[in-house]
Design a protein around this motif. Structure first.
Motif, mmCIF file in Angstrom:
data_model
loop_
_atom_site.group_PDB
_atom_site.id
_atom_site.type_symbol
_atom_site.label_atom_id
_atom_site.label_comp_id
_atom_site.label_asym_id
_atom_site.label_seq_id
_atom_site.Cartn_x
_atom_site.Cartn_y
_atom_site.Cartn_z
ATOM 1 N N ARG A 129 0.833 -1.205 0.000
ATOM 2 C CA ARG A 129 0.000 0.000 0.000
ATOM 3 C C ARG A 129 0.866 1.253 0.000
ATOM 4 O O ARG A 129 0.578 2.239 -0.687
ATOM 5 C CB ARG A 129 -0.943 0.004 1.218
ATOM 6 C CG ARG A 129 -1.931 -1.141 1.255
ATOM 7 C CD ARG A 129 -2.712 -1.284 -0.044
ATOM 8 N NE ARG A 129 -3.592 -0.174 -0.293
ATOM 9 C CZ ARG A 129 -4.872 -0.135 0.077
ATOM 10 N NH1 ARG A 129 -5.386 -1.150 0.740
ATOM 11 N NH2 ARG A 129 -5.627 0.898 -0.206
ATOM 12 N N ALA A 130 1.959 1.225 0.799
ATOM 13 C CA ALA A 130 2.859 2.375 0.839
ATOM 14 C C ALA A 130 3.519 2.580 -0.525
ATOM 15 O O ALA A 130 3.677 3.718 -0.983
ATOM 16 C CB ALA A 130 3.921 2.166 1.917
ATOM 17 N N TRP A 131 3.884 1.482 -1.172
ATOM 18 C CA TRP A 131 4.516 1.583 -2.499
ATOM 19 C C TRP A 131 3.546 2.197 -3.505
ATOM 20 O O TRP A 131 3.942 3.076 -4.296
ATOM 21 C CB TRP A 131 4.953 0.186 -2.963
ATOM 22 C CG TRP A 131 5.836 0.212 -4.180
ATOM 23 C CD1 TRP A 131 7.205 0.188 -4.223
ATOM 24 C CD2 TRP A 131 5.398 0.260 -5.554
ATOM 25 N NE1 TRP A 131 7.647 0.233 -5.518
ATOM 26 C CE2 TRP A 131 6.564 0.274 -6.361
ATOM 27 C CE3 TRP A 131 4.161 0.300 -6.166
ATOM 28 C CZ2 TRP A 131 6.503 0.323 -7.751
ATOM 29 C CZ3 TRP A 131 4.095 0.352 -7.555
ATOM 30 C CH2 TRP A 131 5.254 0.352 -8.330
ATOM 31 N N CYS A 132 2.309 1.767 -3.487
ATOM 32 C CA CYS A 132 1.314 2.297 -4.431
ATOM 33 C C CYS A 132 1.112 3.800 -4.224
ATOM 34 O O CYS A 132 1.028 4.562 -5.192
ATOM 35 C CB CYS A 132 -0.005 1.555 -4.284
ATOM 36 S SG CYS A 132 0.014 -0.148 -4.900
ATOM 37 N N LEU A 133 1.019 4.226 -2.970
ATOM 38 C CA LEU A 133 0.846 5.655 -2.693
ATOM 39 C C LEU A 133 2.068 6.447 -3.127
ATOM 40 O O LEU A 133 1.951 7.535 -3.704
ATOM 41 C CB LEU A 133 0.574 5.867 -1.202
ATOM 42 C CG LEU A 133 -0.818 5.494 -0.715
ATOM 43 C CD1 LEU A 133 -0.902 5.577 0.807
ATOM 44 C CD2 LEU A 133 -1.876 6.400 -1.350
ATOM 45 N N GLU A 134 3.245 5.902 -2.864
ATOM 46 C CA GLU A 134 4.487 6.600 -3.212
ATOM 47 C C GLU A 134 4.633 6.788 -4.715
ATOM 48 O O GLU A 134 5.192 7.778 -5.186
ATOM 49 C CB GLU A 134 5.681 5.819 -2.668
ATOM 50 C CG GLU A 134 7.029 6.468 -2.947
ATOM 51 C CD GLU A 134 8.189 5.634 -2.437
ATOM 52 O OE1 GLU A 134 9.339 5.925 -2.811
ATOM 53 O OE2 GLU A 134 7.949 4.677 -1.661
ATOM 54 N N HIS A 135 4.115 5.840 -5.485
ATOM 55 C CA HIS A 135 4.256 5.892 -6.944
ATOM 56 C C HIS A 135 3.009 6.410 -7.644
ATOM 57 O O HIS A 135 2.859 6.254 -8.853
ATOM 58 C CB HIS A 135 4.627 4.506 -7.472
ATOM 59 C CG HIS A 135 6.009 4.067 -7.084
ATOM 60 N ND1 HIS A 135 6.303 3.579 -5.831
ATOM 61 C CD2 HIS A 135 7.176 4.092 -7.778
ATOM 62 C CE1 HIS A 135 7.593 3.291 -5.773
ATOM 63 N NE2 HIS A 135 8.146 3.595 -6.924
ATOM 64 N N SER A 136 2.121 7.045 -6.878
ATOM 65 C CA SER A 136 0.910 7.629 -7.457
ATOM 66 C C SER A 136 1.140 9.096 -7.782
ATOM 67 O O SER A 136 1.954 9.773 -7.147
ATOM 68 C CB SER A 136 -0.262 7.502 -6.491
ATOM 69 O OG SER A 136 -0.583 6.149 -6.277
ATOM 70 N N ALA A 137 0.402 9.568 -8.764
ATOM 71 C CA ALA A 137 0.417 10.987 -9.109
ATOM 72 C C ALA A 137 -0.801 11.648 -8.499
ATOM 73 O O ALA A 137 -1.753 10.991 -8.097
ATOM 74 C CB ALA A 137 0.409 11.148 -10.630
ATOM 75 N N GLY A 138 -0.766 12.991 -8.436
ATOM 76 C CA GLY A 138 -1.905 13.744 -7.918
ATOM 77 C C GLY A 138 -1.780 13.989 -6.435
ATOM 78 O O GLY A 138 -1.151 13.220 -5.707
ATOM 79 N N THR A 139 -2.390 15.084 -5.994
ATOM 80 C CA THR A 139 -2.366 15.443 -4.581
ATOM 81 C C THR A 139 -3.748 15.335 -3.970
ATOM 82 O O THR A 139 -3.940 14.691 -2.948
ATOM 83 C CB THR A 139 -1.835 16.886 -4.417
ATOM 84 O OG1 THR A 139 -2.599 17.776 -5.252
ATOM 85 C CG2 THR A 139 -0.369 16.968 -4.797
#
Length: 392
Positions: A129-139
């Motif tokens: 889950r942390a990896w997915c958030l870290e590699h996501s775009a947008g704020t």
């Protein structure tokens, strides 16, 4: 291979995975009776829950074969709750997926080996889950690309260890599913009792919501106060996607002025074009813009008011504003009539419905504990520091 004997793969190179893509780019009108469309809102806590599916035409379905769903494949949320995932069941076989959903199609061997189930479990781990958030775009709203998803590191421990972890997580999921049925059954019993009362020939007081409760609006941006403890910042989406009438956790925490906080027992109301959803918050929260917080003047009226609002979902949507009916007007909502029998009837209902709701809350709390146990199963299993280092 790491110290625990795990071999790490990119999801796109994981044995048993055939392809990774996203769903229908642009869906046309909602054509009931044609091909069901799996949406991001249908995926929650490792399961697919569909109450009112959207549909696309057979032509659109035929033009987007890449995201056809098959039993054993994985559906992943790409927008908002990025990384939330579930395995496709027989109920969704031959459906298509929306643009906000990633689809991991498995090979026949991969389905036989349960690769989809393993990937779905891994995506619910803290590290993934942390990896997915870290590699996501947008704020304001996270968005995970398919290209990034293909690079997701996936561990493959030795077969015996993988089977042990898989079996533990499967049993946890099964127990959580039983608890959800218990909670749903308890609430349905309370609903049935409420319906039985409504069917009787009672005398009703003429009352509006303003007569029986304090109604307040949510905030676009609460005043930050770093000296105050952080509390949940609840969004309309979280209320609308709740499968229970009780809300006991939210995704985002914020330190804000105490004047913005609503206390446990407050009813949170949010709207969509299809109807209004009402839940009782079990924790202090700050409601976001577009929703309303309803606090009964008397604690003994809380159960009655909760059921009254939930049974009039389609009627109360008329108090919403905007093209998509997503913003509730406090002024209009306060003047909405409520079905209000005498105090003895309301209190009698509360005495019966209260324990049923407490039973539902108890098993929901147990499910939170089971969720913590599931996350602990991945302890020490983190991607190598030099990731990515190729296909494995």
């Amino acid at each position: 291979m790491d110290e625990q004997g795990c071999v790490w793969y990119r999801l796109g190179a994981l044995p048993g995975v055939a392809s990774i893509t996203y769903g229908v780019d642009r869906a046309g009108p909602n054509l009931k009776g044609e091909v069901p469309l799996l949406q991001a809102g249908h995926i929650s806590d490792g399961r697919i829950r569909v109450h009112q599916p959207a549909f696309i035409s057979q032509k659109e379905h035929a033009a987007c074969t890449r995201s056809w769903l098959h039993v054993g494949d994985v559906a992943i949320v790409l927008v908002g709750r990025v990384g939330d995932a579930a395995v496709v069941t027989p109920g969704e076989h031959d459906w298509n997926a929306a643009r906000s959903v990633g689809v991991v199609t498995c090979t026949e061997q991969g389905r036989h080996d349960g690769i989809g189930s393993w990937v779905s479990f891994w995506l619910r781990s803290p590290a993934a889950r942390a990896w997915c958030l870290e590699h996501s775009a947008g704020t304001a709203r996270a968005s995970l690309s398919v290209a990034a998803l293909r690079d997701l590191p996936v561990p493959m421990p030795p077969t015996a260890d993988r089977s042990r972890i898989h079996d533990l997580l499967r049993v946890i999921d099964e127990k959580k599913a039983v608890n959800e049925q218990i909670a749903e059954g308890a609430v349905k019993l309370a609903d049935a009792y409420f319906a039985d009362i409504l069917a009787t020939d009672l005398s009703w007081d003429r009352a509006t919501l303003a007569d029986v409760a304090k109604v307040s609006t949510g905030l676009a941006r609460p005043t930050r106060d770093d000296h105050s403890p952080a509390v949940g910042w609840v969004t309309s989406a979280e209320v609308l996607q709740s499968t229970s009438p009780h809300l006991d956790q939210v995704a985002r925490m914020i330190a804000a002025s105490p004047e913005h906080i609503v206390q446990p027992g407050t009813l949170l109301v949010a709207s969509t074009p299809g109807g209004v959803q009402t839940v009782e918050t079990l924790v202090p929260v700050i409601p976001s813009r577009g929703m309303l917080a309803v606090s009964p003047f008397y604690e003994s009226d809380r159960m009655w008011l909760l059921h009254d609002l939930r049974t009039r979902a389609s009627e109360l949507v008329l108090t919403a504003q905007g093209r998509q009916a997503r913003e509730l007007s406090r002024g209009i909502f306060e003047q909405a009539p409520v079905r209000w029998p005498d105090q003895a009837v309301r209190e009698s209902f509360g005495r019966l419905a209260g324990p049923l709701h407490e039973r539902a809350k108890l098993v929901t709390a147990e499910n939170r504990t089971l969720g913590s146990l599931a996350r602990a199963a991945w302890h020490g299993m983190t991607p190598p520091s030099d990731w990515p280092a190729g296909d494995s």
